[in-house]
Write a protein that holds these residues in place. Structure first.
Motif, PDB file in Angstrom:
ATOM      1  N   ARG A   1      88.574  35.525  36.417  1.00 40.04           N
ATOM      2  CA  ARG A   1      89.267  34.242  36.485  1.00 40.04           C
ATOM      3  C   ARG A   1      90.776  34.447  36.571  1.00 40.04           C
ATOM      4  O   ARG A   1      91.444  33.866  37.430  1.00 40.04           O
ATOM      5  CB  ARG A   1      88.908  33.413  35.250  1.00 40.04           C
ATOM      6  N   LEU A   2      91.320  35.269  35.688  1.00 42.72           N
ATOM      7  CA  LEU A   2      92.768  35.457  35.656  1.00 42.72           C
ATOM      8  C   LEU A   2      93.304  36.050  36.960  1.00 42.72           C
ATOM      9  O   LEU A   2      94.331  35.599  37.481  1.00 42.72           O
ATOM     10  CB  LEU A   2      93.162  36.352  34.472  1.00 42.72           C
TER      11      LEU A   2
ATOM     12  N   ILE B   1      90.259  28.267  37.609  1.00 42.11           N
ATOM     13  CA  ILE B   1      89.002  28.581  38.281  1.00 42.11           C
ATOM     14  C   ILE B   1      87.958  28.798  37.196  1.00 42.11           C
ATOM     15  O   ILE B   1      88.252  29.355  36.137  1.00 42.11           O
ATOM     16  CB  ILE B   1      89.144  29.790  39.232  1.00 42.11           C
ATOM     17  N   HIS B   2      86.753  28.311  37.449  1.00 44.72           N
ATOM     18  CA  HIS B   2      85.709  28.363  36.422  1.00 44.72           C
ATOM     19  C   HIS B   2      84.347  28.567  37.077  1.00 44.72           C
ATOM     20  O   HIS B   2      84.054  27.960  38.119  1.00 44.72           O
ATOM     21  CB  HIS B   2      85.709  27.063  35.616  1.00 44.72           C
ATOM     22  N   THR B   3      83.536  29.407  36.454  1.00 41.41           N
ATOM     23  CA  THR B   3      82.164  29.604  36.928  1.00 41.41           C
ATOM     24  C   THR B   3      81.371  28.326  36.662  1.00 41.41           C
ATOM     25  O   THR B   3      81.323  27.843  35.535  1.00 41.41           O
ATOM     26  CB  THR B   3      81.519  30.801  36.198  1.00 41.41           C
ATOM     27  N   SER B   4      80.742  27.814  37.710  1.00 39.14           N
ATOM     28  CA  SER B   4      79.988  26.570  37.581  1.00 39.14           C
ATOM     29  C   SER B   4      78.491  26.780  37.752  1.00 39.14           C
ATOM     30  O   SER B   4      77.711  25.852  37.577  1.00 39.14           O
ATOM     31  CB  SER B   4      80.489  25.549  38.601  1.00 39.14           C
ATOM     32  N   GLY B   5      78.089  27.986  38.097  1.00 42.43           N
ATOM     33  CA  GLY B   5      76.682  28.296  38.295  1.00 42.43           C
ATOM     34  C   GLY B   5      76.554  29.715  38.803  1.00 42.43           C
ATOM     35  O   GLY B   5      77.552  30.412  38.997  1.00 42.43           O
TER      36      GLY B   5
ATOM     37  N   GLY C   1      68.333  36.594  38.895  1.00 46.39           N
ATOM     38  CA  GLY C   1      67.860  35.231  39.134  1.00 46.39           C
ATOM     39  C   GLY C   1      68.786  34.169  38.572  1.00 46.39           C
ATOM     40  O   GLY C   1      68.940  33.093  39.143  1.00 46.39           O
ATOM     41  N   THR C   2      69.415  34.488  37.445  1.00 42.80           N
ATOM     42  CA  THR C   2      70.318  33.525  36.816  1.00 42.80           C
ATOM     43  C   THR C   2      71.780  33.931  36.923  1.00 42.80           C
ATOM     44  O   THR C   2      72.673  33.159  36.575  1.00 42.80           O
ATOM     45  CB  THR C   2      69.988  33.352  35.320  1.00 42.80           C
ATOM     46  N   GLY C   3      72.032  35.166  37.373  1.00 41.68           N
ATOM     47  CA  GLY C   3      73.400  35.659  37.444  1.00 41.68           C
ATOM     48  C   GLY C   3      73.987  35.940  36.070  1.00 41.68           C
ATOM     49  O   GLY C   3      75.196  35.848  35.880  1.00 41.68           O
ATOM     50  N   THR C   4      73.129  36.304  35.115  1.00 46.10           N
ATOM     51  CA  THR C   4      73.566  36.515  33.740  1.00 46.10           C
ATOM     52  C   THR C   4      73.574  37.993  33.382  1.00 46.10           C
ATOM     53  O   THR C   4      72.595  38.698  33.611  1.00 46.10           O
ATOM     54  CB  THR C   4      72.656  35.752  32.752  1.00 46.10           C
ATOM     55  N   ILE C   5      74.697  38.432  32.801  1.00 46.48           N
ATOM     56  CA  ILE C   5      74.831  39.790  32.289  1.00 46.48           C
ATOM     57  C   ILE C   5      74.534  39.727  30.797  1.00 46.48           C
ATOM     58  O   ILE C   5      75.139  38.925  30.075  1.00 46.48           O
ATOM     59  CB  ILE C   5      76.257  40.332  32.520  1.00 46.48           C
ATOM     60  N   TYR C   6      73.625  40.567  30.343  1.00 46.75           N
ATOM     61  CA  TYR C   6      73.238  40.588  28.929  1.00 46.75           C
ATOM     62  C   TYR C   6      73.838  41.808  28.243  1.00 46.75           C
ATOM     63  O   TYR C   6      73.685  42.934  28.721  1.00 46.75           O
ATOM     64  CB  TYR C   6      71.721  40.601  28.786  1.00 46.75           C
TER      65      TYR C   6
ATOM     66  N   GLY D   1      81.597  33.675  38.768  1.00 47.84           N
ATOM     67  CA  GLY D   1      80.297  33.485  39.411  1.00 47.84           C
ATOM     68  C   GLY D   1      79.158  34.101  38.619  1.00 47.84           C
ATOM     69  O   GLY D   1      78.008  34.038  39.044  1.00 47.84           O
ATOM     70  N   SER D   2      79.479  34.695  37.474  1.00 52.08           N
ATOM     71  CA  SER D   2      78.456  35.291  36.600  1.00 52.08           C
ATOM     72  C   SER D   2      78.564  34.666  35.210  1.00 52.08           C
ATOM     73  O   SER D   2      79.619  34.238  34.785  1.00 52.08           O
ATOM     74  CB  SER D   2      78.679  36.800  36.458  1.00 52.08           C
ATOM     75  N   TYR D   3      77.436  34.671  34.536  1.00 53.98           N
ATOM     76  CA  TYR D   3      77.376  34.260  33.143  1.00 53.98           C
ATOM     77  C   TYR D   3      77.160  35.505  32.293  1.00 53.98           C
ATOM     78  O   TYR D   3      76.842  36.579  32.809  1.00 53.98           O
ATOM     79  CB  TYR D   3      76.218  33.301  32.900  1.00 53.98           C
ATOM     80  N   TYR D   4      77.279  35.360  30.995  1.00 51.35           N
ATOM     81  CA  TYR D   4      76.984  36.463  30.094  1.00 51.35           C
ATOM     82  C   TYR D   4      76.389  35.912  28.802  1.00 51.35           C
ATOM     83  O   TYR D   4      76.612  34.753  28.449  1.00 51.35           O
ATOM     84  CB  TYR D   4      78.251  37.278  29.769  1.00 51.35           C
ATOM     85  N   GLU D   5      75.615  36.730  28.160  1.00 50.72           N
ATOM     86  CA  GLU D   5      75.071  36.422  26.841  1.00 50.72           C
ATOM     87  C   GLU D   5      75.174  37.669  25.997  1.00 50.72           C
ATOM     88  O   GLU D   5      75.043  38.795  26.512  1.00 50.72           O
ATOM     89  CB  GLU D   5      73.620  35.961  26.926  1.00 50.72           C
ATOM     90  N   VAL D   6      75.376  37.487  24.698  1.00 50.64           N
ATOM     91  CA  VAL D   6      75.505  38.596  23.764  1.00 50.64           C
ATOM     92  C   VAL D   6      74.460  38.414  22.670  1.00 50.64           C
ATOM     93  O   VAL D   6      74.394  37.363  22.054  1.00 50.64           O
ATOM     94  CB  VAL D   6      76.913  38.665  23.144  1.00 50.64           C
TER      95      VAL D   6
END
Length: 165
Positions: A6-7, A25-29, A124-129, A157-162
Motif C-alpha cells: 500500500r505505502l 489504496i486498499h485491498t477490497s478483495g 482461492g481466497t488470496g489469503t496468506i496464512y 490485493g492479498s489478505y492475511y490471517e495469523v
C-alpha cells in the motif's frame, strides 16, 4: 513493474499525480484494490479518475482489478485508518524487493516473545496464512501491532490471517 505494498503504491501515485492531495489504496478483495483520491479542492474529477485507472493498468500488478473512488468513500467503505508504524516497517513496505522471507525477518525482529512463520497460501481466497508460536501468551497489544505491521507489508490485493499457538 510489480508494485507490492500500500505505502509503495501510494507513493508512486503521488509521484505521478502530485496534484492529488489525498491518496489511499486498499485491498477490497482477492486481487482487487480501490484507489481513493481527492485533489486540493476535495474533488475527484473524471479526468483524474481516468488517469488513475491508466496508472493502475501500467504500474500496479497486472492481475489486480482496480476501482477508483473519491476519497470521501474511505469511511463508508470501512477502510481502516492508517496505522502509525515504525520506520523499519515503512522502509520494508517501500522496498520493491520485499518478499516472504523479509516480512518474516521484520516481524520476528520486532517481537522477542515468539516466532512468526509462513503457514500456507490459499490461492482461492488470496489469503496468506501465518502462524505465531510463543512460549507465553501473546498480548492483545502485540496482536494489534502484528496486524498493523502486516497490513503495511503484505502485497496489495492479498489478505492475511495469523494463528497463534
Amino acid at each position: 513493474m510489480d508494485v507490492g505494498t500500500r505505502l509503495l503504491s501510494e507513493a508512486l501515485i503521488k509521484k505521478h499525480h502530485p496534484h492529488l492531495r489525498y491518496v489511499r489504496i486498499h485491498t477490497s478483495g482477492k486481487n482487487a484494490v480501490v484507489i481513493y483520491a481527492w485533489n486540493e479542492n476535495l474533488e475527484l474529477p473524471e479526468a483524474d479518475r481516468l488517469a488513475l485507472r491508466r496508472f493502475a493498468a501500467g504500474y500496479l500488478p497486472p492481475y489486480l482489478c482496480c476501482q477508483v473512488k473519491p476519497y470521501s468513500m474511505v469511511r463508508e467503505d470501512g477502510v481502516p485508518s492508517e496505522p502509525e508504524v515504525p520506520d523499519s516497517v515503512r522502509e520494508a513496505a517501500m522496498n520493491r524487493n520485499l518478499d516472504q522471507r523479509a516480512i518474516l525477518t521484520l516481524i520476528n525482529g520486532m517481537f522477542t516473545g515468539g516466532e512468526m512463520s509462513f503457514d500456507h497460501y490459499d490461492g482461492g481466497t488470496g489469503t496468506i496464512y501465518f502462524r505465531v508460536r510463543s512460549g507465553g501468551k501473546v498480548t492483545d497489544v502485540e496482536r494489534e501491532l502484528i496486524r498493523q505491521y502486516l497490513y503495511e507489508v503484505v502485497p496489495i490485493g492479498s489478505y492475511y490471517e495469523v494463528a497463534y499457538s
